[in-house]
Write a protein that holds these residues in place. Structure first.
Motif, PDB file in Angstrom:
ATOM      1  N   ASP A 225       0.849  -1.187   0.000  1.00 38.55           N
ATOM      2  CA  ASP A 225       0.000   0.000   0.000  1.00 38.55           C
ATOM      3  C   ASP A 225       0.884   1.235   0.000  1.00 38.55           C
ATOM      4  O   ASP A 225       1.472   1.588   1.022  1.00 38.55           O
ATOM      5  CB  ASP A 225      -0.914  -0.014   1.227  1.00 38.55           C
ATOM      6  N   ASP A 227      -0.053   4.196  -0.091  1.00 37.77           N
ATOM      7  CA  ASP A 227      -0.728   5.311   0.568  1.00 37.77           C
ATOM      8  C   ASP A 227      -0.344   5.441   2.043  1.00 37.77           C
ATOM      9  O   ASP A 227      -0.920   6.250   2.758  1.00 37.77           O
ATOM     10  CB  ASP A 227      -2.247   5.153   0.470  1.00 37.77           C
ATOM     11  N   ARG A 234      -0.372  11.927  -2.713  1.00 38.77           N
ATOM     12  CA  ARG A 234      -0.538  10.484  -2.879  1.00 38.77           C
ATOM     13  C   ARG A 234       0.714   9.897  -3.518  1.00 38.77           C
ATOM     14  O   ARG A 234       1.698  10.595  -3.752  1.00 38.77           O
ATOM     15  CB  ARG A 234      -1.772  10.196  -3.732  1.00 38.77           C
ATOM     16  N   THR A 396      -6.650   7.019  -4.214  1.00 38.06           N
ATOM     17  CA  THR A 396      -5.945   6.071  -3.359  1.00 38.06           C
ATOM     18  C   THR A 396      -5.423   4.908  -4.200  1.00 38.06           C
ATOM     19  O   THR A 396      -6.052   4.499  -5.190  1.00 38.06           O
ATOM     20  CB  THR A 396      -6.860   5.532  -2.254  1.00 38.06           C
ATOM     21  N   ALA A 397      -4.289   4.381  -3.803  1.00 40.83           N
ATOM     22  CA  ALA A 397      -3.633   3.360  -4.619  1.00 40.83           C
ATOM     23  C   ALA A 397      -4.329   2.009  -4.541  1.00 40.83           C
ATOM     24  O   ALA A 397      -4.318   1.246  -5.506  1.00 40.83           O
ATOM     25  CB  ALA A 397      -2.175   3.218  -4.188  1.00 40.83           C
TER      26      ALA A 397
END
Length: 496
Positions: A225, A227, A234, A396-397
């Motif tokens: 993740d 983020d 981001r 968001t990733a």
């Protein structure tokens, strides 16, 4: 127009504006009947090619006064002195000696480049290899044709030739030589995987044959993740088109990722075919599967003409994917009556490399790295001609979808050895995909569309259990996905 009626590239001619113009102009020059005029036009052609490759170029510079040379070119802190020859005979020691004399009158950081359409005598090649203290790079017709089609390859071409000469004493000449270099299998072992695959009978496998299909997804045992970082903003992504023409190039790329510190012990990959795929963990296992292409395809009733490679690994605090399309292997000699299986086109027992196209690395990172040296080296060694940029993610990733304990049917288990206790634990599963459109169960709410047609799923267990103590059943718990430019990276969590 030249005096003999042939088109020319002098100052009165229309400017060369596009890459295709260079290749077309070279074709016209090849048919020209005035060697003297052709030589001047050839200098202008080279000048434009280097300009399109973003060099600072000077025609007929005084860098080596009082002797005249054709071009000087600067790319960042790299400086080159070029001499171009288009004559019937190969460039010989007289030509080499003239360029070497000019280099002696310049700064020691200037590198010579000798361009010869007709090639070079063996004596010239041996002399350059022996006297490396004044480096001179040789560019032949094959090199030139590549550069005229794609001028952006020039910086990498000269850099590769320089490194080969200075470091290894090798003189690279044209595509056939580079192809032979690529065909050499790299030495050294890849990182040993620390997760192992066991089939339904408990036997360990380097990779699994599973239900399959072409799907834009690669399964990972965990999704990094990007983020996680604090502060505003981001993550970022970056794509590197890869110069890979054969599976030998893919082999060099996989080893190169390891040599640059961009490989782990847990890369996951799938080779996708029409109704069958091969899933594995480990870079060495992927190369084994590529080598076994004939054997794998022989098991298929109606193989597609190509197969898609999807690959995922972690690096630099993030993740990256590799996507490539590989031509399917021809039937092995055992399936062709009357053909010998003793050797390939190279005369040994190594399988012939397969063709590759549409090969790209795609990175997803927690931010733009202050030190991007590893990525720059990666692009210098393997990158194609395209410019490469970091791009900020606009959302968001990763995305998480929770599932309501949907049952799964295991095909195989993913096992990790615990060195302290000496036990083997099941940490993941390979299962049938029953949740796509053609599956046995209804499509789940929140089910990623990219998983359609994958044919199988890879799950990471939320709680591990010893291999010797299997539970009664498993179920799906949730799915986490991240997206690179080419692929969805999915980790499906399962419980028991």
């Amino acid at each position: 127009m030249a005096d003999n009626g042939e088109p020319s590239l002098d100052a009165d001619a229309p400017p060369l504006t596009g890459v295709s113009d260079l290749a077309d102009a070279y074709t016209r020059l090849s048919a020209a009947g005035d060697p003297q005029r052709r030589g001047k036009d050839f200098e202008h052609l080279l000048q434009r090619a280097f300009q399109l490759a973003h060099f600072e170029v000077e025609l007929d510079p005084r860098i080596a006064y009082p002797r005249q040379t054709d071009l000087s070119a600067r790319y960042g802190d790299r400086r080159y002195l070029l001499e171009a020859k288009w004559q019937a005979a190969k460039a010989d020691m007289d030509v080499l000696g003239g360029l070497r004399d000019r280099l002696r009158r310049t700064s020691s950081d200037v590198v010579g480049v000798l361009v010869s359409i007709s090639g070079f005598t063996r004596t010239v090649v041996e002399e350059i290899r022996r006297e490396r203290q004044i480096p001179i790079l040789l560019v032949d017709q094959q090199d030139l044709l590549v550069a005229l089609r794609e001028p952006a390859t020039l910086p990498g071409l000269l850099r590769t030739k320089h490194e080969a000469l200075i470091t290894h004493g090798e003189v690279h000449l044209g595509e056939p030589v580079r192809a032979r270099q690529a065909a050499r299998r790299p030495d050294g072992a890849l990182p040993a995987r620390d997760l192992h695959l066991r089939d339904a009978r408990g036997e360990q496998r380097p990779y699994l044959t599973v239900p399959g299909g072409f799907a834009p997804v690669v399964f990972a045992t965990a999704v990094t993740d990007v983020d996680w970082s604090f502060g505003r903003g981001r993550g970022v992504c970056m794509d590197i088109p890869i110069q890979a023409r054969t599976t030998d190039d893919l082999r060099l790329l996989i080893h190169g990722l390891d040599e640059l510190g961009l490989a782990s012990a847990r890369p996951t990959w799938t080779l996708q075919q029409n109704d069958t795929s091969w899933f594995g963990i480990g870079a060495g296992e992927l190369l084994q599967a590529l080598d076994n292409a004939q054997q794998r395809v022989a098991e298929l009733a109606a193989p597609h003409h190509s197969e898609q490679l999807v690959y995922c690994d972690t690096a630099l605090g993030g993740l990256y994917t590799l996507m490539a399309v590989v031509t399917a292997a021809e039937p092995s000699p055992e399936q062709r009556p009357g053909e010998s299986s003793c050797s390939n086109s190279r005369g040994d027992a190594t399988p012939d490399p397969l063709l590759v196209w549409q090969c790209q690395l795609s990175f997803q990172l927690p931010g733009t790295p202050l030190d991007a040296t590893a990525l720059r080296h990666l692009h210098e060694r393997f990158g194609a001609t395209h410019s490469v940029y970091f791009r900020h993610l606009d959302s968001t990733a990763t995305k998480v979808s929770w599932l309501d304990q949907q049952p799964v049917e295991p095909l195989a288990s993913i096992v990790e050895h615990e060195p302290i206790t000496g036990q083997d634990f099941v940490v993941g599963l390979v299962v049938h995909d029953h949740y796509s459109v053609n599956g046995q169960h209804a499509v789940l709410e929140g089910w990623p569309l990219e998983l359609q047609d994958s044919g199988f799923l890879v799950c990471a267990l939320a709680d591990h259990h010893p291999v010797s103590l299997p539970p009664e059943s498993y179920w799906l718990d949730g799915v986490r996905t991240a997206h690179t430019s080419d692929l969805a990276v999915a980790t499906i969590r399962a419980g028991w």
